[in-house]
Design a protein around this motif. Structure first.
Motif, PDB file in Angstrom:
ATOM      1  N   ALA A 185      -3.962 -17.117  -3.205  1.00 27.16           N
ATOM      2  CA  ALA A 185      -5.352 -17.285  -2.777  1.00 27.16           C
ATOM      3  C   ALA A 185      -5.818 -15.964  -2.181  1.00 27.16           C
ATOM      4  CB  ALA A 185      -5.465 -18.413  -1.761  1.00 27.16           C
ATOM      5  N   THR A 186      -6.632 -15.242  -2.903  1.00 30.53           N
ATOM      6  CA  THR A 186      -6.985 -13.882  -2.494  1.00 30.53           C
ATOM      7  C   THR A 186      -8.105 -13.878  -1.463  1.00 30.53           C
ATOM      8  OG1 THR A 186      -8.662 -13.617  -4.223  1.00 30.53           O
ATOM      9  CG2 THR A 186      -6.405 -13.035  -4.791  1.00 30.53           C
ATOM     10  N   TRP A 187      -8.026 -12.901  -0.574  1.00 35.28           N
ATOM     11  CA  TRP A 187      -9.106 -12.585   0.366  1.00 35.28           C
ATOM     12  C   TRP A 187      -9.296 -11.075   0.266  1.00 35.28           C
ATOM     13  CZ3 TRP A 187     -11.558 -16.745   1.757  1.00 35.28           C
ATOM     14  CH2 TRP A 187     -10.865 -17.951   1.911  1.00 35.28           C
ATOM     15  N   HIS A 188     -10.194 -10.646  -0.620  1.00 34.37           N
ATOM     16  CA  HIS A 188     -10.234  -9.223  -0.966  1.00 34.37           C
ATOM     17  C   HIS A 188     -10.554  -8.327   0.214  1.00 34.37           C
ATOM     18  CE1 HIS A 188     -14.665  -8.924  -1.064  1.00 34.37           C
ATOM     19  NE2 HIS A 188     -14.666 -10.117  -1.666  1.00 34.37           N
ATOM     20  N   SER A 189     -11.358  -8.811   1.176  1.00 30.88           N
ATOM     21  CA  SER A 189     -11.737  -7.947   2.287  1.00 30.88           C
ATOM     22  C   SER A 189     -10.553  -7.582   3.171  1.00 30.88           C
ATOM     23  CB  SER A 189     -12.832  -8.613   3.125  1.00 30.88           C
ATOM     24  OG  SER A 189     -14.050  -8.657   2.410  1.00 30.88           O
ATOM     25  N   ARG A 190      -9.492  -8.344   3.145  1.00 25.81           N
ATOM     26  CA  ARG A 190      -8.303  -8.004   3.914  1.00 25.81           C
ATOM     27  C   ARG A 190      -7.638  -6.728   3.401  1.00 25.81           C
ATOM     28  NH1 ARG A 190      -5.248 -13.847   4.974  1.00 25.81           N
ATOM     29  NH2 ARG A 190      -6.737 -14.614   6.557  1.00 25.81           N
ATOM     30  N   TYR A 191      -7.993  -6.322   2.191  1.00 28.32           N
ATOM     31  CA  TYR A 191      -7.379  -5.129   1.613  1.00 28.32           C
ATOM     32  C   TYR A 191      -8.243  -3.884   1.777  1.00 28.32           C
ATOM     33  CZ  TYR A 191      -4.148  -8.522  -0.194  1.00 28.32           C
ATOM     34  OH  TYR A 191      -3.208  -9.531  -0.275  1.00 28.32           O
ATOM     35  N   GLY A 193     -14.961  -3.115   6.402  1.00 27.13           N
ATOM     36  CA  GLY A 193     -13.569  -2.807   6.710  1.00 27.13           C
ATOM     37  C   GLY A 193     -13.107  -1.468   6.182  1.00 27.13           C
ATOM     38  N   ALA A 194     -13.988  -0.767   5.476  1.00 28.47           N
ATOM     39  CA  ALA A 194     -13.615   0.542   4.927  1.00 28.47           C
ATOM     40  C   ALA A 194     -13.633   1.646   5.971  1.00 28.47           C
ATOM     41  CB  ALA A 194     -14.556   0.917   3.780  1.00 28.47           C
ATOM     42  N   THR A 220     -11.001   0.036  -2.316  1.00 25.84           N
ATOM     43  CA  THR A 220      -9.806  -0.186  -3.141  1.00 25.84           C
ATOM     44  C   THR A 220      -9.264  -1.600  -2.929  1.00 25.84           C
ATOM     45  OG1 THR A 220      -8.390   0.724  -1.395  1.00 25.84           O
ATOM     46  CG2 THR A 220      -9.166   2.264  -3.095  1.00 25.84           C
ATOM     47  N   GLU A 221     -10.149  -2.508  -2.543  1.00 18.42           N
ATOM     48  CA  GLU A 221      -9.698  -3.844  -2.170  1.00 18.42           C
ATOM     49  C   GLU A 221      -8.971  -4.560  -3.304  1.00 18.42           C
ATOM     50  OE1 GLU A 221     -13.456  -4.444   0.922  1.00 18.42           O
ATOM     51  OE2 GLU A 221     -13.139  -5.888  -0.709  1.00 18.42           O
TER      52      GLU A 221
END
Length: 307
Positions: free
Chosen positions: A114-120, A246-247, A262-263
């Motif tokens: 289950a992806t949470w792209h903003s965490r990356y 978050g960047a 690069t999420e």
């Protein structure tokens, strides 16, 4: 050997984010597209998932990029067919259905992510490290963007299960739940719903942490011009600010890091690691907070939304 992967749902997010990240990652090979309305030159195309599952047993991984309202049955079919599944955020329309998928993946012995792209986003992990041993005093989210810019003509976001302004707002909650040392819970919410729609265009949420400090969130889909994606956490050792989703990371106003987006590269790197380890990663905490905001939220009707 690279994992052959199919994308189910070739919309904007799949074209803008999933395709480039898959192309850059040697652990994956794009083998098929499943979509009723779109195809991709040079890639085998199916209009139905069951047709792809029957015709291509060699495709072992599937990225589900459909709207959340229709994702559950598709994920069930893929998991029962023994395929590993990546879920675009939010992972489902309800908390219960994601829990059911988690249990099914375990039973089938396959990976569910289950992806949470903003965490990356590049600033998120350093922020988490900084906060790990600090005493948090308060936190604030301001997440405001223009729905006409990011979701033009997408009616599903205004329908039950489409989440409205929580579609972007859950990105902020995915960061918050990842970086704070203690969990938070919703204590109140105000949801602004256009009279001609069924999901919110604005929301204000109050949270409290397990250690007692307050957290607030201000989500709005009516911001024109520059977009705002900021999280500020005040601690006993300084103030941490994550901006640009978050960047960008700053501590006490001094920029520590400013990076490109690069999420999704991070998502696919983590998916490859999960597949290699035979593990799943299904965190529902951001979705649970949205569900609780709906349960506790006071509805305020506002002007009609006109596309």
């Amino acid at each position: 050997m690279a994992h052959k992967i199919a994308i189910l749902g070739l919309g904007k997010i799949a074209r803008d984010q999933h395709l480039p990240s898959i192309e850059k990652n040697p652990d994956f090979e794009l083998a098929a597209i499943v979509s009723r309305n779109a195809d991709l030159d040079g890639v085998e195309h199916f209009t139905a998932l069951n047709d792809m599952l029957a015709a291509r047993p060699d495709i072992g991984t599937i990225a589900l990029c459909t709207p959340p309202q229709v994702r559950f049955e598709l994920a069930v079919a893929a998991l029962k067919a023994g395929r590993h599944v990546l879920l675009e955020k939010p992972p489902g329309a309800t908390v219960a259905e994601v829990e059911a998928l988690k249990a099914l993946a375990r039973e089938q012995g396959v990976t569910l992510f289950a992806t949470w792209h903003s965490r990356y986003a590049q600033g998120v992990e350093p922020a988490r490290t900084f906060l790990a041993d600090k005493t948090v005093k308060s936190a604030e989210i301001i997440w405001r963007e223009d729905v006409r810019r990011w979701h033009p003509g997408q009616d599903w976001i205004w329908q039950p299960g489409g989440m409205g302004v929580f579609d972007p707002g859950i990105n902020a909650l995915s960061i918050l739940t990842h970086i704070l040392p203690a969990p938070v819970h919703v204590v109140g919410a105000s949801l602004e719903v256009p009279r001609n729609r069924q999901t919110p265009i604005g929301a204000k949420i109050a949270f409290k942490s397990a250690t007692g400090h307050p957290v607030s969130a201000d989500f709005d889909w009516r911001q024109e011009g520059p977009q705002t994606w900021d999280i500020t956490v005040k601690t006993d050792a300084g103030t941490v600010t994550l901006s640009s989703g978050g960047a960008v990371l700053a501590i006490d106003g001094a920029t520590q890091l400013s990076a490109d987006d690069t999420e999704y590269d991070g998502i696919y790197a983590h998916f490859a690691a999960l597949l290699a380890a035979g593990e799943s990663d299904v965190d529902i905490s951001p979705l649970q907070l949205v569900a609780d905001a709906y349960m506790l939220g006071e509805i305020r009707h506002v002007d009609d939304f006109i596309e």
